[in-house]
Every structure is written in C-alpha cells, then in structure tokens.
Scaffold this active site. Sequence first.
Site, short mmCIF file in Angstrom:
data_model
loop_
_atom_site.label_atom_id
_atom_site.label_comp_id
_atom_site.label_asym_id
_atom_site.label_seq_id
_atom_site.Cartn_x
_atom_site.Cartn_y
_atom_site.Cartn_z
CG LEU A 1 -39.47 38.60 -31.10
CD1 LEU A 1 -39.30 39.93 -32.30
CD2 LEU A 1 -40.80 38.66 -30.69
CB SER B 1 -31.86 33.99 -29.63
OG SER B 1 -31.00 32.66 -29.63
CB ALA B 2 -32.38 33.08 -24.16
CB SER B 3 -28.47 29.88 -22.67
OG SER B 3 -29.46 30.01 -21.76
CB ALA C 1 -36.10 28.42 -25.72
CG ASP D 1 -36.34 34.96 -14.63
OD1 ASP D 1 -35.57 35.25 -13.83
OD2 ASP D 1 -36.50 34.10 -15.67
CE LYS E 1 -39.11 30.32 -23.49
NZ LYS E 1 -39.32 30.79 -22.14
#
Length: 546
Positions: free
Chosen positions: A130, A132-134, A136, A288, A153
């Site tokens: 769904l 995507s990041a650095s 996870a 955050d 996740k």
Amino acid sequence: MTPGEVRRLYFIIRTFLSYGLDELIPKMRITLPLRLWRYSLFWMPNRHKDKPLGERLRLALQELGPVWIKFGQMLSTRRDLFPPHIADQLALLQDKVAPFDGKLAKQQIEAAMGGLPVEAWFDDFEIKPLASASIAQVHTARLKSNGKEVVIKVIRPDILPVIKADLKLIYRLARWVPRLLPDGRRLRPTEVVREYEKTLIDELNLLRESANAIQLRRNFEDSPMLYIPEVYPDYCSEGMMVMERIYGIPVSDVATLEKNGTNMKLLAERGVQVFFTQVFRDSFFHADMHPGNIFVSYEHPENPKYIGIDCGIVGSLNKEDKRYLAENFIAFFNRDYRKVAELHVDSGWVPPDTNVEEFEFAIRTVCEPIFEKPLAEISFGHVLLNLFNTARRFNMEVQPQLVLLQKTLLYVEGVGRQLYPQLDLWKTAKPFLESWIKDQVGIPALVRAFKEKAPFWVEKMPELPELVYDSLRQGKYLQHSVDKIARELQSNHVRQGQSRYFLGIGATLVLSGTFLLVSRPEWGLMPVWLMAGGLIAWFVGWRKTR
C-alpha cells in the site's frame, strides 16, 4: 576502515562535490594539503551551479539514499543549525523509495508468525504494498479471527547493516565539521548525529511503535478530537506491526476537505488543542505529525476528527519542563523578558552563573521585533526557535525533548494555517496554558497531590513504627559518631598545640647552643648540653604529631 567503507566514503564525498557543497566550507579553512587532496583524488566540477545552495544540498542527500534523506529531514527541524533557505529545502525531502519485493515481505511475516503461512492468520493479503518508505513498507489484509481490515507494517530486510554502515560514516564526517567550519564546535555535530541515531534505531523496533500507538489511543479514548487506530499486539514483533486500517482524507488535501463540508476553522483549532493536550495533560506527544501522518475522518465533517498514524517517534516532558515551558510562553506574550530569562536559569536550561541582565537584553533584542506582527500571525514554533537560539549563545545545552517539541509545534502550526489561514494560535492556546498553570498551584493542586500520594502512605502505614525506630537508632548512632569525631578533633588540637610548644623550645635551645658554642668557647660543654636538650625537645614535639 574496511574497503567497503572507503568506497562508500569516496562516493559520498564525490556526490557532495558534484553538487558544489564544498562552498559550505570557508576558503580560509581549505588549506593547501586539503586543496591538493581535493583536486587529485576528487576532481569533480560543480554540475549544478544554476541551482541555489539549499536545493543542491537536498538533491545530494536524495542521491545518497534513505539514511541520508531521513538525516536531512531531521536537520530541517534544527533551524538553529541552518539559515531558513537551507532548512526550507531540507524540509522538502521525501522519504519515498521503491518498494521491495512483496514475496520477501510475505516471508518476513511468516517468519515473525512462527513459520506458519500468511493464510493461517490473514485473509486477502495484498502482495502489492500500500505504501513504501526507507525503513518499512505496508501491506493490507484481513484478520482471519474477526474479519477486520488491517495494515501490516514490515521492516525492510537487511536494512540494519546499511544503516549502521552509513551512521559510522556520518559520525566520521561530523568529527570533521569543527575543523572545517568556524562555528562548527558550537553546532555540536556529534550530538546531532547521536540524536539522529537514537531516533532511527527506535524506528527499527516496531514493538516500540506499537506501544506508543497503544498509549496514544488510550490517552484519546472517546475523544472527539483525535482517533488512533487500534493495534493488535498479539501479531506484533520487532520487525512487524499489525493495526486497524483507516480511511480518511489526507490533511494536506484541502480541496477534498472543503468539498466534504469540513468545518475548517474548528479543524485547525482542534489541531492546536490536540497538541497542547498531549504535551501538558499527558506528557506524551506524537513527535512526527507531518501532513503524511495525519488524516481527517469522513464522518461528521461539521465536527471533524483527526486520525493519527505512524507513532514511531514520540516525545515527553517532565513536570518541571512543562511548567517552565508554559510560563515561558505566557511571559513572552506578556513581553516580560526578565521573567523569560529567569525561567531559563531556574529550569537549568542555561548555566546557573548566567548573567540574567545580559540574557534578558539578548532575548529582548531578538524577540521584540516579532511583536511588529499582529498576535494572530506570530508563530509559537519560531518563538521557541528564537528563544533557544539566543539561549545557546549563553551555553544552553541541547535539550532533545525540546527540539522534538519545537519541530512538532512547527508541523502543527503549518497544518493549522494551511487549513485555516486566519488561525489565531495564541488565542486558541492561551486559555489552555493559563488553565493548566492554575491547576498546578494553590489548594486544588495540593489536594490533588495528596489524593495521588494517599494510597502510597496508606500502604506504608504498617511500616511507620519500624521506620521511626530505625530513624531514631540511626540518629543515635550518628550522634555517637559525631561526638567521637569531635573528641578526636579536640585531642588532635591539644596534641598539635603541645607539639608546637616542644618544637619551639627545641628550636630555641638549638639556636642558643649554636650561638654560645661560636661566641663563648670558654663555657665548655654548656652549649653542647643546650643543643642536645633542643634535639630532645624536637623529638618529643615530632612524636606528639604522630
């Protein structure tokens, strides 16, 4: 350094030079050996001269990869380190990377769930991520036990060695900063990297994020302002987290919010209220809260509710920090700069020997121009930034919890004014702050403290007689020890007096005997007997000192 580290460091330096980032170093600091080293090993012209320095720094960090992108994002919140045109560019860094193979994610999920196939726990598992990041990526599914929609996740495979290797190199570069930049020592680059390392390593542990989300959800249970999705702890591990899937409007999508009939003024004000509630009521805040982590529920747009996700980074303030922070804000908006200076000293944020008059003058010089704007346009985040920047000139230590707070406050303000440009942050926050401070003093606060401590004292009541007896016995023993020490000191004082007396007599007899021996030889053995008596007196005096 290993050959791999040397190659990576070489690539990092070449990348920086290809974007002309050596311009950050004053020419006077580039010595002849450094200049020869630069042109012999790293001959690389600036290929982006047409772009401003801040943009070049952002592009270089993007090219270096995820660890450096997140480092740049963290640096963007440290506006005491960079001028605005650089910090603004770093804030544009996007933590978006290509997803890794969904089959690998599936294997990791199965390993985390004891080796059983995904189908044993989840239905409708979507192999395509769904998001995507650095660090996870996220997949969707349904819980087999109750049919609820969830997101899973998963930490990227083999990301830890990459992070550790790049962090080691970032530390090396940080140690060069004081040598290359005139203000490098004040910036405390190693502390900045250490702060980043802690944040990054924390993000790798999804059990920590799960616990944070559970705590925030508990704090805002049944709240009309904020909803935190449910976490399913039985399915969570260090490398995997399972939580309720939510549907909401991204807070940055103002057009859709308006189309949905959202009360934008109330939504903006609730963002401020949520933040101050987390900080001052709960002492536990989502740190955050950038727009990518905030959604707005489709339901009840006239009474809008935020939805918060990604609780990997949280902050907390102790009771004293909260009190000083609230009083600082109120004193600042009352333009009581003396009070602001005294609060910084009383809180321990600056050394106790700080000259309060000089500090007050420095704060006044920096902050008074802010009031040229209407109160509604003054930024809380920039108020904190100005105060901290001024305090650092007076040796204020870096306070990680306050840095997180300032960063989050800037996010909250930015989102609030994007939703409702007329948002008066001070008008929204002032009643909350004044009410909180009022609750901390006076009889109600005393009664509340007594109620909080009452169970403890009730539990300790049976132990009180024994504690009193022990205290009396220890007091008696202490008194006996003090008396003994006093007697020994008195005895030593007497001995030292006697010692000085005999040493004085001895010195007199020796000197007299010597004088008579030289000037009156006809006196025979008398001078010798005087000198012998003096030596005996000296010996007795010496013995008294032992």
